[in-house]
Motif scaffolding. Structure first.
Motif, PDB file in Angstrom:
ATOM      1  N   LYS A  91       4.042  -5.303  -3.930  1.00 22.55           N
ATOM      2  CA  LYS A  91       2.933  -5.326  -4.883  1.00 22.55           C
ATOM      3  C   LYS A  91       3.028  -6.524  -5.807  1.00 22.55           C
TER       4      LYS A  91
ATOM      5  N   TRP B  79      -8.055  -3.804  -2.852  1.00 26.26           N
ATOM      6  CA  TRP B  79      -7.194  -3.849  -4.030  1.00 26.26           C
ATOM      7  C   TRP B  79      -6.752  -5.280  -4.321  1.00 26.26           C
TER       8      TRP B  79
ATOM      9  N   GLY C 169      -6.851  -5.959   1.731  1.00 28.53           N
ATOM     10  CA  GLY C 169      -7.689  -4.867   1.258  1.00 28.53           C
ATOM     11  C   GLY C 169      -8.404  -5.165  -0.040  1.00 28.53           C
TER      12      GLY C 169
ATOM     13  N   ARG D 157       0.834  -1.213   0.000  1.00 28.66           N
ATOM     14  CA  ARG D 157       0.000   0.000   0.000  1.00 28.66           C
ATOM     15  C   ARG D 157       0.861   1.251   0.000  1.00 28.66           C
TER      16      ARG D 157
END
Length: 332
Positions: free
Chosen positions: A248, A286, A284, A241
Motif C-alpha cells: 500500500k 483505489w 484499481g 488489496r
C-alpha cells in the motif's frame, strides 16, 4: 472529432470495387514496440481494422532486422496491389524522434536505434507516404479520436507502465514543440536527488512512479528478495488489496508523485480531461482515486479543477494503432 480531410472525386486506385478518394485512402497503422510490432489495415481510413498482424520485434538484433520485421508485419496484412498503391502508412515508434523528417533520434528500448530514418526507409520500400510519430503521442491521439477523449478539445494522457509516457492535446492539436520532441511527460523532474531515471537523469516522474519504480521500491522495503524473481506490479497491487502495508505504501507514494506531476501539467495546459492508462492503472480505482486526490490537493487554486475529468483510458493496446490512423486522417 471530425476529420479535416475533405473527400473529393480524385481516384487513387481501386480494390474489390472500392474507389479510393483523397479523404478515404486506405491506411496501414503500425505500432513499433520494444516487444512486439503490430500492424492494422483500415481500407476506408476509418475503424474498424479489417486485418491485423503481429510480429516479435527482436529488438536486440538491431535496426536492420527490426525494419525487416516491420515490412513482414505489413506483408502479413495481405494487401492487394491496388490497396498497396493507394495506402498511407502511419507508424508510432519510441522516441525521441522528429515527426517532420521521420528520423528516430534515439530509442532506449531498441538497441542501436540512433538517427534511423524510419520514415524514409518505409516510404522507399512501399512507395507511399509515411507519417512517423512518437508512440505515446499516438496513444493520446487515439484516445482523443476514438477513446475516452472523444469530444474533448484539451486533454492530457498519462500512461503508467514499465515506464511513463503520454501526450497533450491543446485546441484539437497534438503538442509537439519546436522540433517535435514535446510530450515526454515521464521525464518531469520531481525530486532533485531522487532515483536515477532510465534516461540517466535523477528524480524524474518515471523513476519514482513507473511500474519499474514501484517494484524497486517494494523490494527496498522488504517486499521481496533482492535477487529473487521479478516482482510485478500486478502482484504488488494484489498484495496491497490484501492489506500488505508495504505494498500500500509504495503504491500510495507513486500515486502522490503522479498526482503532483499532473497538477503541474494542469497548471500549464488547463485541460478539460486527464486520462490515465497503462498497466499500473489496472491496480484499481483505489489507485486512480488516490492519483486524482493528490492532483486536486496540489493545485494552486481550485478553479483549475472545476469541470476537470480524470478518467481511465479506454483503448489499451489499440491506442497507438488508432492514433496512427488519426494522425493520417486528421490535421491534429
Amino acid at each position: 472529432m471530425e476529420s479535416r480531410i475533405a473527400c473529393d472525386s480524385t481516384s487513387l486506385g481501386a480494390a474489390a470495387g472500392v474507389i479510393y478518394c483523397a479523404g478515404m485512402r486506405p491506411v496501414v497503422a503500425v505500432d513499433l514496440g520494444g516487444t512486439n510490432i503490430r500492424a492494422a489495415y483500415y481500407p476506408r481510413g476509418t475503424p474498424p481494422a479489417v486485418r491485423s498482424s503481429r510480429r516479435a520485434t527482436g529488438a536486440g538484433d538491431g535496426p536492420t532486422a527490426v525494419l525487416e520485421r516491420i515490412h513482414a508485419a505489413i506483408e502479413d496484412l495481405a494487401l492487394s496491389a491496388p490497396e498497396a498503391e493507394a495506402m498511407i502508412i502511419g507508424i508510432g515508434a519510441p522516441g525521441p524522434l522528429d515527426p517532420a523528417t521521420g528520423v528516430v533520434h534515439h530509442a532506449p528500448n531498441l538497441p542501436g536505434w540512433h538517427e534511423v530514418p524510419l520514415g524514409e526507409m518505409l516510404s522507399r520500400r512501399w512507395g507511399c507516404p509515411v507519417k512517423v510519430e512518437n508512440d505515446a503521442n499516438l496513444a493520446a491521439l487515439g484516445e482523443w479520436g476514438h477513446g475516452s477523449g472523444r469530444g474533448a478539445h484539451h486533454l492530457i494522457l498519462l500512461t503508467i507502465g514499465t515506464g511513463i509516457g503520454g501526450g497533450v492535446i491543446v485546441d484539437d492539436r497534438l503538442v509537439r514543440g519546436w522540433r517535435g520532441l514535446g510530450g515526454e511527460l515521464g521525464h518531469l523532474p520531481l525530486v532533485a536527488d531522487g532515483p536515477r531515471c532510465s534516461c540517466g537523469q535523477a528524480g524524474h516522474l518515471e523513476a519514482i512512479a513507473s511500474g519499474t519504480a514501484i517494484a524497486r521500491a517494494y523490494r527496498q522495503v522488504g517486499g521481496g528478495p533482492a535477487d529473487g524473481p521479478a516482482i510485478t506490479t500486478e502482484r504488488i497491487a494484489a498484495a496491497a488489496r490484501a492489506g500488505d502495508p508495504r505494498a500500500k505504501a509504495v503504491f500510495n507514494d507513486a500515486a502522490d508523485a503522479i498526482g503532483r506531476g499532473l497538477s503541474g501539467l494542469v497548471h500549464v495546459f488547463n485541460p478539460e480531461r486527464v486520462l490515465l492508462g497503462g498497466g499500473v492503472v489496472r491496480a484499481g480505482e483505489w489507485f486512480t482515486g488516490h492519483v486524482e486526490r493528490a492532483l486536486r490537493e496540489s493545485l494552486m487554486d481550485a478553479t483549475f479543477g472545476e469541470g476537470l475529468q480524470v478518467l481511465p483510458a479506454e483503448l489499451g493496446d489499440e491506442a497507438a494503432l488508432l492514433g496512427a490512423l488519426t494522425l493520417v486522417t486528421s490535421d491534429a
